[in-house]
Design a protein around this motif. Structure first.
Motif, PDB file in Angstrom:
ATOM      1  N   LYS A  71       0.849  -1.190   0.000  1.00 16.00           N
ATOM      2  CA  LYS A  71       0.000   0.000   0.000  1.00 16.00           C
ATOM      3  C   LYS A  71       0.888   1.246   0.000  1.00 16.00           C
ATOM      4  O   LYS A  71       2.100   1.163   0.139  1.00 16.00           O
ATOM      5  N   ASN A  72       0.270   2.372  -0.125  1.00 17.52           N
ATOM      6  CA  ASN A  72       0.935   3.675  -0.064  1.00 17.52           C
ATOM      7  C   ASN A  72       1.865   3.973  -1.242  1.00 17.52           C
ATOM      8  O   ASN A  72       2.649   4.895  -1.192  1.00 17.52           O
ATOM      9  N   VAL A  73       1.820   3.119  -2.270  1.00 11.56           N
ATOM     10  CA  VAL A  73       2.566   3.486  -3.486  1.00 11.56           C
ATOM     11  C   VAL A  73       1.532   3.983  -4.496  1.00 11.56           C
ATOM     12  O   VAL A  73       0.710   3.214  -4.970  1.00 11.56           O
ATOM     13  N   THR A  74       1.524   5.262  -4.739  1.00  8.67           N
ATOM     14  CA  THR A  74       0.525   5.804  -5.659  1.00  8.67           C
ATOM     15  C   THR A  74       1.215   6.518  -6.822  1.00  8.67           C
ATOM     16  O   THR A  74       2.358   6.956  -6.708  1.00  8.67           O
ATOM     17  N   LEU A  75       0.500   6.574  -7.926  1.00  8.33           N
ATOM     18  CA  LEU A  75       1.013   7.263  -9.114  1.00  8.33           C
ATOM     19  C   LEU A  75      -0.021   8.297  -9.563  1.00  8.33           C
ATOM     20  O   LEU A  75      -1.118   7.923  -9.987  1.00  8.33           O
ATOM     21  N   PRO A  76       0.283   9.567  -9.444  1.00  7.33           N
ATOM     22  CA  PRO A  76      -0.654  10.589  -9.901  1.00  7.33           C
ATOM     23  C   PRO A  76      -0.522  10.832 -11.405  1.00  7.33           C
ATOM     24  O   PRO A  76       0.414  10.329 -12.044  1.00  7.33           O
ATOM     25  N   GLU A  77      -1.483  11.583 -11.957  1.00  7.61           N
ATOM     26  CA  GLU A  77      -1.392  12.069 -13.348  1.00  7.61           C
ATOM     27  C   GLU A  77      -1.266  10.936 -14.356  1.00  7.61           C
ATOM     28  O   GLU A  77      -0.431  11.001 -15.273  1.00  7.61           O
ATOM     29  N   GLN A  78      -2.075   9.899 -14.196  1.00 11.56           N
ATOM     30  CA  GLN A  78      -2.052   8.807 -15.156  1.00 11.56           C
ATOM     31  C   GLN A  78      -3.258   8.958 -16.075  1.00 11.56           C
ATOM     32  O   GLN A  78      -4.383   9.074 -15.606  1.00 11.56           O
ATOM     33  N   ALA A  79      -3.022   8.949 -17.355  1.00  7.88           N
ATOM     34  CA  ALA A  79      -4.142   9.034 -18.302  1.00  7.88           C
ATOM     35  C   ALA A  79      -4.544   7.612 -18.680  1.00  7.88           C
ATOM     36  O   ALA A  79      -3.770   6.879 -19.286  1.00  7.88           O
ATOM     37  N   VAL A  80      -5.761   7.241 -18.268  1.00 11.46           N
ATOM     38  CA  VAL A  80      -6.199   5.851 -18.407  1.00 11.46           C
ATOM     39  C   VAL A  80      -7.392   5.794 -19.353  1.00 11.46           C
ATOM     40  O   VAL A  80      -8.289   6.632 -19.289  1.00 11.46           O
ATOM     41  N   ASP A  81      -7.375   4.804 -20.230  1.00 12.27           N
ATOM     42  CA  ASP A  81      -8.496   4.609 -21.143  1.00 12.27           C
ATOM     43  C   ASP A  81      -9.699   4.119 -20.349  1.00 12.27           C
ATOM     44  O   ASP A  81      -9.693   3.000 -19.852  1.00 12.27           O
ATOM     45  N   PRO A  82     -10.755   4.920 -20.211  1.00 12.63           N
ATOM     46  CA  PRO A  82     -11.891   4.517 -19.385  1.00 12.63           C
ATOM     47  C   PRO A  82     -12.676   3.380 -20.024  1.00 12.63           C
ATOM     48  O   PRO A  82     -13.424   2.680 -19.346  1.00 12.63           O
ATOM     49  N   GLY A  83     -12.498   3.192 -21.306  1.00 10.50           N
ATOM     50  CA  GLY A  83     -13.202   2.107 -21.980  1.00 10.50           C
ATOM     51  C   GLY A  83     -12.643   0.751 -21.595  1.00 10.50           C
ATOM     52  O   GLY A  83     -13.311  -0.262 -21.721  1.00 10.50           O
ATOM     53  N   ILE A  84     -11.420   0.714 -21.123  1.00 10.56           N
ATOM     54  CA  ILE A  84     -10.787  -0.556 -20.801  1.00 10.56           C
ATOM     55  C   ILE A  84     -10.816  -0.802 -19.295  1.00 10.56           C
ATOM     56  O   ILE A  84     -11.189  -1.860 -18.824  1.00 10.56           O
ATOM     57  N   GLU A  85     -10.454   0.206 -18.526  1.00  9.23           N
ATOM     58  CA  GLU A  85     -10.418   0.048 -17.074  1.00  9.23           C
ATOM     59  C   GLU A  85     -11.615   0.749 -16.474  1.00  9.23           C
ATOM     60  O   GLU A  85     -11.861   1.927 -16.740  1.00  9.23           O
ATOM     61  N   LYS A  86     -12.398   0.017 -15.689  1.00 11.93           N
ATOM     62  CA  LYS A  86     -13.557   0.628 -15.033  1.00 11.93           C
ATOM     63  C   LYS A  86     -13.048   1.578 -13.951  1.00 11.93           C
ATOM     64  O   LYS A  86     -12.387   1.162 -12.997  1.00 11.93           O
ATOM     65  N   ILE A  87     -13.346   2.843 -14.097  1.00 13.67           N
ATOM     66  CA  ILE A  87     -12.792   3.810 -13.153  1.00 13.67           C
ATOM     67  C   ILE A  87     -13.794   4.165 -12.060  1.00 13.67           C
ATOM     68  O   ILE A  87     -13.481   4.109 -10.880  1.00 13.67           O
ATOM     69  N   ALA A  88     -15.049   4.486 -12.465  1.00 12.95           N
ATOM     70  CA  ALA A  88     -16.051   4.869 -11.465  1.00 12.95           C
ATOM     71  C   ALA A  88     -16.303   3.707 -10.515  1.00 12.95           C
ATOM     72  O   ALA A  88     -16.510   2.577 -10.944  1.00 12.95           O
ATOM     73  N   GLY A  89     -16.254   3.961  -9.211  1.00  5.53           N
ATOM     74  CA  GLY A  89     -16.560   2.935  -8.214  1.00  5.53           C
ATOM     75  C   GLY A  89     -15.420   1.965  -7.955  1.00  5.53           C
ATOM     76  O   GLY A  89     -15.524   1.062  -7.132  1.00  5.53           O
ATOM     77  N   ASN A  90     -14.318   2.124  -8.638  1.00  5.30           N
ATOM     78  CA  ASN A  90     -13.172   1.236  -8.402  1.00  5.30           C
ATOM     79  C   ASN A  90     -12.182   1.968  -7.499  1.00  5.30           C
ATOM     80  O   ASN A  90     -11.644   3.016  -7.879  1.00  5.30           O
ATOM     81  N   PRO A  91     -11.970   1.455  -6.250  1.00  6.67           N
ATOM     82  CA  PRO A  91     -11.132   2.182  -5.303  1.00  6.67           C
ATOM     83  C   PRO A  91      -9.684   2.342  -5.769  1.00  6.67           C
ATOM     84  O   PRO A  91      -8.946   3.174  -5.256  1.00  6.67           O
ATOM     85  N   ARG A  92      -9.305   1.579  -6.784  1.00  9.51           N
ATOM     86  CA  ARG A  92      -7.922   1.707  -7.238  1.00  9.51           C
ATOM     87  C   ARG A  92      -7.675   3.068  -7.886  1.00  9.51           C
ATOM     88  O   ARG A  92      -6.566   3.584  -7.828  1.00  9.51           O
ATOM     89  N   TRP A  93      -8.693   3.621  -8.548  1.00  8.41           N
ATOM     90  CA  TRP A  93      -8.498   4.835  -9.335  1.00  8.41           C
ATOM     91  C   TRP A  93      -9.245   6.022  -8.733  1.00  8.41           C
ATOM     92  O   TRP A  93     -10.411   5.923  -8.410  1.00  8.41           O
ATOM     93  N   THR A  94      -8.606   7.150  -8.587  1.00 10.47           N
ATOM     94  CA  THR A  94      -9.293   8.385  -8.222  1.00 10.47           C
ATOM     95  C   THR A  94      -9.178   9.328  -9.411  1.00 10.47           C
ATOM     96  O   THR A  94      -8.077   9.749  -9.776  1.00 10.47           O
ATOM     97  N   ALA A  95     -10.356   9.586 -10.012  1.00 14.07           N
ATOM     98  CA  ALA A  95     -10.325  10.464 -11.181  1.00 14.07           C
ATOM     99  C   ALA A  95     -10.043  11.890 -10.751  1.00 14.07           C
ATOM    100  O   ALA A  95     -10.663  12.407  -9.830  1.00 14.07           O
ATOM    101  N   THR A  96      -9.092  12.529 -11.393  1.00 14.60           N
ATOM    102  CA  THR A  96      -8.797  13.924 -11.069  1.00 14.60           C
ATOM    103  C   THR A  96      -9.296  14.858 -12.156  1.00 14.60           C
ATOM    104  O   THR A  96      -9.670  15.981 -11.870  1.00 14.60           O
ATOM    105  N   ALA A  97      -9.309  14.412 -13.390  1.00 16.41           N
ATOM    106  CA  ALA A  97      -9.849  15.242 -14.471  1.00 16.41           C
ATOM    107  C   ALA A  97     -10.177  14.357 -15.672  1.00 16.41           C
ATOM    108  O   ALA A  97      -9.339  13.570 -16.089  1.00 16.41           O
ATOM    109  N   PRO A  98     -11.408  14.467 -16.183  1.00 19.62           N
ATOM    110  CA  PRO A  98     -11.684  13.741 -17.423  1.00 19.62           C
ATOM    111  C   PRO A  98     -11.055  14.507 -18.580  1.00 19.62           C
ATOM    112  O   PRO A  98     -11.086  15.732 -18.607  1.00 19.62           O
ATOM    113  N   VAL A  99     -10.431  13.790 -19.486  1.00 20.05           N
ATOM    114  CA  VAL A  99      -9.833  14.470 -20.637  1.00 20.05           C
ATOM    115  C   VAL A  99     -10.932  14.848 -21.623  1.00 20.05           C
ATOM    116  O   VAL A  99     -10.884  15.880 -22.268  1.00 20.05           O
TER     117      VAL A  99
END
Ligand code: ZN
Ligand code: ZN
Length: 474
Positions: free
Chosen positions: A144-172
């Motif tokens: 835990k505690n290893v985080t990576l900010p500013e990652q641009a992730v394809d939302p079509g492939i990785e489910k972002i909403a409701g997945n605790p792994r990802w915190t959306a900071t800005a939709p492109v």
């Protein structure tokens, strides 16, 4: 599971990331590109038609790719077909050399772009990609505690909403395609003085300046030249990239590039003047079509090959590397195309001479055989006949169920221009019924669809426009 994650940094310009805007010409299918999104229509560099500004799409070259750092199940398949296109543009147009009806350009600093517009939907339209900017809260999965900010992730492939792994900071919230660009050297062969009774210029990707037979002949000619050049320079054929043909105003242009980034010197060498002052590639074209003691004619005309190979095979122009083009390749059309490029008098049999040039040997017999074979597929409505001077050309007559003649299809060579002048040339007398032309390329590959297609095709562009079209390719 493998996911595609793009470390885009919207709003910032990192040194490694580049972006451009690309649109495809609605008239000829060529690409236009501009670094900034254009605010007004842009003239197509190949055919001169306006390309609307709103058809430009955004393409980026990500600074890197990453995965989700999770093991992948071995049998996971990538769904869908990627829409990938290769585009070459001339950055600096070197001094062209004119050798009769052929113009050779050696372009140092040619840009070749591979564009990936994503998978296609059911209508064949590319879906492009999208990205959300997120923080990855669980990079490793066990620490835990290893985080990576500013990652641009394809939302079509990785489910972002409701997945605790990802915190959306800005939709492109933008669509983009992927771009890979390389600078290399290329060689361009432009046919400026060919016999305009032939359609060597109808090589556009689509539109009124596109005929599949002519395009296939130009593609085959490019692959044949690459193989000849590789043989002469004693390198592997994949040291060259055989690019697709394109238009340059009124003239067709074959394009060959070095595979290596920044060029391997091979294209430059083919464009260099020999002792007679002409570039080596000009001599190679002549040898390909004229020297029966050398490859390719020596091998292609060998009876064991010529009698068995009606279009192409692994003994002639097919290779593993060009497997994507195998359905289009045809060694006889390649020879006709190259001969047409260098000999303005060559008429590819329009003058009734099918004996002088080996690529035309047997063409009339083949055309009659094809017409008879197609007629036998629909004996109730199709009948084989003859048309033109002395019944030289085969013809298919289509009749209604009560036996009335409805339309006629005259079988022609794929490289003959089909306009009003041709109808006079073939001496096909009008008999009050609709008259269409179908070429042997289509008739051989898709017999019944070829007739349907012939009946809906408009007459070829008569092409009387002269003095060159728009300036050099963009
Ligand atoms: Zn165009
Ligand atoms: Zn063959």
């Amino acid at each position: 599971m493998f996911v595609r994650i793009y470390p885009l940094q919207p709003g910032t310009t990192t040194a490694a990331m580049e972006a451009t805007h690309v649109a495809w010409c609605g008239s000829c299918g060529a690409a236009s590109h501009r670094t900034d999104r254009p605010g007004v229509p842009i003239q197509c560099g190949d055919c001169g038609v306006d390309v609307p500004e709103d058809t430009f799409n955004y393409y980026v070259s990500p600074s890197a790719f990453r995965t989700d750092f999770r093991p992948t199940a071995k049998d996971v398949e990538t769904p869908g077909q990627m829409a990938i296109r290769t585009v070459a543009t001339i950055q600096r147009d070197g001094l062209p050399s004119r050798i009769g009806s052929l113009t050779v350009h050696v372009g140092a600093g040619t840009t070749i772009m591979n564009l990936n517009s994503g998978v296609e939907d059911e209508n064949g339209q590319a879906k492009f990609f999208g990205a959300d900017v997120v923080t990855d809260n669980d990079v490793l999965g066990w620490q835990k505690n290893v985080t990576l900010p500013e990652q641009a992730v394809d939302p079509g492939i990785e489910k972002i909403a409701g997945n605790p792994r990802w915190t959306a900071t800005a939709p492109v919230a933008m669509r983009f395609g992927l771009l890979a660009r390389k600078e290399t050297d290329a060689l361009f062969l432009e046919a400026t003085g060919f016999n305009r009774r032939l359609n060597l210029d109808l090589v556009a990707r689509r539109g009124t300046r596109s005929r599949i037979g002519a395009r296939s002949a130009a593609v085959s000619a490019t692959h044949l030249l690459v193989q000849k050049a590789a043989l002469v320079l004693d390198v592997a054929p994949d040291e060259f990239e055989a690019l697709e043909p394109r238009l340059r105003g009124d003239s067709p242009m074959l394009q060959i590039a070095d595979t290596l980034i920044n060029g391997s010197g091979l294209c430059r060498r083919l464009g260099e003047a020999e002792t007679d002052g002409r570039p080596e590639i000009a001599r190679l074209v002549e040898e390909v079509v004229g020297d029966r003691l050398q490859w390719p004619l020596k091998d292609f005309l060998d009876e064991r090959h010529a009698t068995r190979c009606s279009t192409s095979c692994y003994a002639c122009v097919q290779q593993y590397q060009n497997r994507r083009y195998h359905p289009l390749l045809d060694w006889r059309l390649a020879l006709s195309y190259l001969r047409g490029m260098i000999d303005p008098r060559y008429s590819c049999g329009l003058d009734g001479d099918f004996d002088t040039h080996p690529e035309l040997w047997g063409w009339p017999a083949k055309a009659h055989d094809l017409a008879q074979a197609v007629a036998s597929m629909r004996p109730r409505t199709l009948r084989y006949g003859r048309a033109g001077t002395g019944g030289r050309l085969p013809c298919l007559e289509e009749r209604s169920v009560n036996g009335r003649l409805e339309r006629r299809y005259v079988v022609v060579h794929p490289l003959w221009r089909l306009d009003a002048a041709s109808i006079r040339e073939f001496c096909v007398g009008p008999d009050g019924n609709p008259l269409f032309f179908v070429d042997t390329f289509d008739l051989e590959r898709r017999p019944l669809n070829a007739l349907k297609f012939a009946a809906s095709r408009p007459e070829d562009d008569a092409l009387t426009r002269r003095g060159g079209g728009p300036a050099a390719a963009a």
